[in-house]
Design a protein around this motif. Structure first.
Motif, PDB file in Angstrom:
ATOM      1  N   GLN A 246      -2.494 -12.782 -65.754  1.00  0.00           N
ATOM      2  CA  GLN A 246      -2.613 -12.036 -64.502  1.00  0.00           C
ATOM      3  C   GLN A 246      -3.418 -12.840 -63.479  1.00  0.00           C
ATOM      4  OE1 GLN A 246      -0.838  -9.126 -63.980  1.00  0.00           O
ATOM      5  NE2 GLN A 246      -1.340  -9.724 -61.872  1.00  0.00           N
ATOM      6  N   TRP A 247      -4.411 -13.588 -63.936  1.00  0.00           N
ATOM      7  CA  TRP A 247      -5.148 -14.468 -63.025  1.00  0.00           C
ATOM      8  C   TRP A 247      -4.205 -15.503 -62.429  1.00  0.00           C
ATOM      9  CZ3 TRP A 247      -5.817 -19.652 -62.460  1.00  0.00           C
ATOM     10  CH2 TRP A 247      -6.820 -20.073 -61.586  1.00  0.00           C
ATOM     11  N   HIS A 248      -3.360 -16.124 -63.256  1.00  0.00           N
ATOM     12  CA  HIS A 248      -2.422 -17.130 -62.775  1.00  0.00           C
ATOM     13  C   HIS A 248      -1.462 -16.532 -61.748  1.00  0.00           C
ATOM     14  CE1 HIS A 248      -3.452 -20.405 -65.573  1.00  0.00           C
ATOM     15  NE2 HIS A 248      -3.664 -19.450 -66.468  1.00  0.00           N
ATOM     16  N   LEU A 249      -0.953 -15.336 -62.026  1.00  0.00           N
ATOM     17  CA  LEU A 249      -0.019 -14.689 -61.104  1.00  0.00           C
ATOM     18  C   LEU A 249      -0.713 -14.302 -59.803  1.00  0.00           C
ATOM     19  CD1 LEU A 249       1.885 -12.475 -63.695  1.00  0.00           C
ATOM     20  CD2 LEU A 249       2.823 -14.446 -62.475  1.00  0.00           C
ATOM     21  N   ASP A 250      -1.919 -13.751 -59.906  1.00  0.00           N
ATOM     22  CA  ASP A 250      -2.659 -13.367 -58.702  1.00  0.00           C
ATOM     23  C   ASP A 250      -2.974 -14.593 -57.839  1.00  0.00           C
ATOM     24  OD1 ASP A 250      -2.628 -10.748 -59.544  1.00  0.00           O
ATOM     25  OD2 ASP A 250      -4.691 -10.760 -60.283  1.00  0.00           O
ATOM     26  N   LYS A 251      -3.313 -15.699 -58.484  1.00  0.00           N
ATOM     27  CA  LYS A 251      -3.638 -16.912 -57.746  1.00  0.00           C
ATOM     28  C   LYS A 251      -2.421 -17.430 -57.000  1.00  0.00           C
ATOM     29  CE  LYS A 251      -6.503 -20.218 -56.601  1.00  0.00           C
ATOM     30  NZ  LYS A 251      -7.681 -19.968 -55.768  1.00  0.00           N
ATOM     31  N   ARG A 252      -1.256 -17.398 -57.631  1.00  0.00           N
ATOM     32  CA  ARG A 252      -0.047 -17.869 -56.959  1.00  0.00           C
ATOM     33  C   ARG A 252       0.349 -16.944 -55.804  1.00  0.00           C
ATOM     34  NH1 ARG A 252       2.737 -21.986 -59.719  1.00  0.00           N
ATOM     35  NH2 ARG A 252       1.548 -22.642 -61.545  1.00  0.00           N
ATOM     36  N   ARG A 253       0.134 -15.675 -55.958  1.00  0.00           N
ATOM     37  CA  ARG A 253       0.376 -14.741 -54.847  1.00  0.00           C
ATOM     38  C   ARG A 253      -0.569 -15.054 -53.695  1.00  0.00           C
ATOM     39  NH1 ARG A 253       4.098 -11.376 -52.822  1.00  0.00           N
ATOM     40  NH2 ARG A 253       4.745 -11.150 -54.999  1.00  0.00           N
ATOM     41  N   GLU A 254      -1.814 -15.337 -53.998  1.00  0.00           N
ATOM     42  CA  GLU A 254      -2.793 -15.700 -52.971  1.00  0.00           C
ATOM     43  C   GLU A 254      -2.352 -16.961 -52.225  1.00  0.00           C
ATOM     44  OE1 GLU A 254      -7.204 -17.694 -53.127  1.00  0.00           O
ATOM     45  OE2 GLU A 254      -6.834 -15.999 -54.469  1.00  0.00           O
ATOM     46  N   ILE A 255      -1.886 -17.955 -52.954  1.00  0.00           N
ATOM     47  CA  ILE A 255      -1.422 -19.199 -52.338  1.00  0.00           C
ATOM     48  C   ILE A 255      -0.211 -18.939 -51.447  1.00  0.00           C
ATOM     49  CG2 ILE A 255      -0.331 -21.424 -52.861  1.00  0.00           C
ATOM     50  CD1 ILE A 255      -2.179 -21.399 -55.426  1.00  0.00           C
ATOM     51  N   ALA A 256       0.730 -18.140 -51.936  1.00  0.00           N
ATOM     52  CA  ALA A 256       1.905 -17.812 -51.136  1.00  0.00           C
ATOM     53  C   ALA A 256       1.509 -17.104 -49.845  1.00  0.00           C
ATOM     54  CB  ALA A 256       2.859 -16.939 -51.947  1.00  0.00           C
ATOM     55  N   ASP A 257       0.576 -16.165 -49.939  1.00  0.00           N
ATOM     56  CA  ASP A 257       0.129 -15.453 -48.739  1.00  0.00           C
ATOM     57  C   ASP A 257      -0.495 -16.415 -47.729  1.00  0.00           C
ATOM     58  OD1 ASP A 257       1.015 -13.043 -49.744  1.00  0.00           O
ATOM     59  OD2 ASP A 257      -0.963 -12.393 -50.465  1.00  0.00           O
ATOM     60  N   LEU A 258      -1.212 -17.407 -48.223  1.00  0.00           N
ATOM     61  CA  LEU A 258      -1.808 -18.396 -47.316  1.00  0.00           C
ATOM     62  C   LEU A 258      -0.734 -19.243 -46.645  1.00  0.00           C
ATOM     63  CD1 LEU A 258      -4.880 -19.511 -49.459  1.00  0.00           C
ATOM     64  CD2 LEU A 258      -4.953 -18.288 -47.270  1.00  0.00           C
ATOM     65  N   TYR A 259       0.283 -19.632 -47.394  1.00  0.00           N
ATOM     66  CA  TYR A 259       1.379 -20.385 -46.777  1.00  0.00           C
ATOM     67  C   TYR A 259       2.059 -19.548 -45.681  1.00  0.00           C
ATOM     68  CZ  TYR A 259       1.576 -24.530 -49.817  1.00  0.00           C
ATOM     69  OH  TYR A 259       1.319 -25.720 -50.453  1.00  0.00           O
ATOM     70  N   TYR A 260       2.315 -18.283 -45.968  1.00  0.00           N
ATOM     71  CA  TYR A 260       2.927 -17.421 -44.941  1.00  0.00           C
ATOM     72  C   TYR A 260       2.024 -17.327 -43.708  1.00  0.00           C
ATOM     73  CZ  TYR A 260       6.495 -15.798 -48.259  1.00  0.00           C
ATOM     74  OH  TYR A 260       7.547 -15.722 -49.144  1.00  0.00           O
TER      75      TYR A 260
END
Length: 375
Positions: A246-260
């Motif tokens: 869940q940490w890995h998934l949350d981190k990737r969501r955070e990165i995606a949000d930053l790219y957007y």
């Protein structure tokens, strides 16, 4: 910037060292040991499925899945043309023929509307690939499969933890396969998993994975099998990774949000892989397509980023363009567009906001270049 910003990197921030050291201290380092069973059991729970069978990598997971359905010479299996080549190679290993299907223009996944006209009397099944972490639209595909009595294999190598209408991808088809290569959402270094709810398929795959040895009778072989097992050390790493998924998934969501956030002003120049309202993207890779308003080629664009110490990858080349599979003059326009113009950006848990801001600033610069001679 100092060091190169890598396109992918594993994050080993849990019990990986502890569990591996236990394997070394107890000498359980091969394909027997408690971590193999525990990783399989926990991964089945994660996928909301009954069975998970570990194996040596994601490609052999596909091979085992196809062998379980007795794919052989003369059989055809539908696969997306926009995918990693292992998806088609596994069909070829069995003597079957991969038949390519074009992509959906928004998700880049296999287009359900283009499947039915590829089906004939030789078609045995469909492999769907949840590309870069976005789920395939599964309901229409499962409906087609039922209509024509076809199996469905989900290739989930790139989409651990993604959701389709609140269902975990990998729990929808007849069999699903996973990769745990070093650049995946969770990793075992090399490794794979086959997941199913079917007891008979589970038993058959376990036999095939272990040289054809029957699970109820040691050293008794009635079929030709393969040495496709995962080691206890790999499983130990996998279990530790799974504990933190869940940490890995949350981190990737955070990165995606930053790219957007940072790239959202560049829609004149780029487009994103969509995230549909029925999907939860797991963002194995955050990817963009360069529009025709960008005056330099995709490869020039990537070379400029490389010079700025930003590592990128091209989106997969469509399989029908590969010398090994170039058998038809049929066009696949969506896959060709994405494959010609697509770029995978750095996406991993070690990235910081300042990295994303820097990458985005460089992307903006090269979107506005007039030629590769720009400065």
């Amino acid at each position: 910037m100092g060091d190169v910003i890598q396109v992918a990197s594993p994050v080993l921030n849990g019990n990986e060292k502890k569990y591996v050291n236990e394997c070394l201290e107890t000498t359980w380092i091969s394909s027997k040991g408690k971590y193999v069973d525990e990783f399989e059991n926990r991964f089945a729970e994660f996928c909301r499925s009954r069975y998970a069978i570990s194996c040596s990598n994601g490609t052999v997971a596909l091979h085992l899945a196809l062998l379980a359905f007795n794919i052989g010479p003369g059989d055809e299996v539908l696969v997306p043309t926009l995918t990693y080549i292992a998806t088609a190679n596994a069909v070829t290993y069995c003597g079957g023929k991969p038949v390519f299907v074009d992509s959906d223009p928004e998700t880049w996944n296999i287009d359900p509307n283009k499947i039915e006209n590829k089906i004939n009397s030789n078609t045995k099944g469909i492999i769907v690939v949840h590309l870069y972490g976005h789920p395939v639209d599964m309901d229409p595909i499962m409906k087609i499969a039922k209509k024509y009595n076809l199996f469905v294999i989900e290739d989930v190598a790139e989409a651990h933890g993604a959701l389709y209408k609140d269902r975990v991808v990998g729990s929808i088809g007849d069999i699903s396969t996973f990769s745990f290569f070093g650049n995946k959402i969770i990793t075992t270094g090399e490794g794979g998993m086959v997941v199913t709810n079917n007891e008979k398929l589970n038993e058959k795959i376990r036999i095939l994975r272990s040289q054809g040895m029957y699970t109820s009778r040691r050293y008794w072989f009635e079929v030709i099998g393969y040495n496709y097992r995962m080691t206890n050390i790999q499983a130990a790493i996998g279990l530790a990774q799974l504990e933190n998924i869940q940490w890995h998934l949350d981190k990737r969501r955070e990165i995606a949000d930053l790219y957007y956030k940072y790239l959202g002003s560049l829609l004149e120049y780029i487009e994103f892989q969509a995230e549909k309202d029925w999907a939860t993207h797991s963002y194995w890779m955050f990817s963009i397509i360069l529009k025709n308003t960008v005056k330099i080629s995709r490869d020039e664009f990537m070379e400029h980023l490389k010079n700025d110490k930003v590592e990128t990858r091209p989106v997969f080349y469509p399989l029908h363009t590969m010398p090994t599979y170039r058998e038809t003059k049929e066009k696949y326009p969506v896959a060709e567009k994405v494959g010609h113009k697509g770029i995978n950006l750095p996406t991993h848990g070690l990235l910081k906001e300042e990295d994303i801001a820097y990458i985005s600033e460089r992307i903006k610069k090269y979107c506005e270049y007039e030629s590769c001679d720009g400065d």
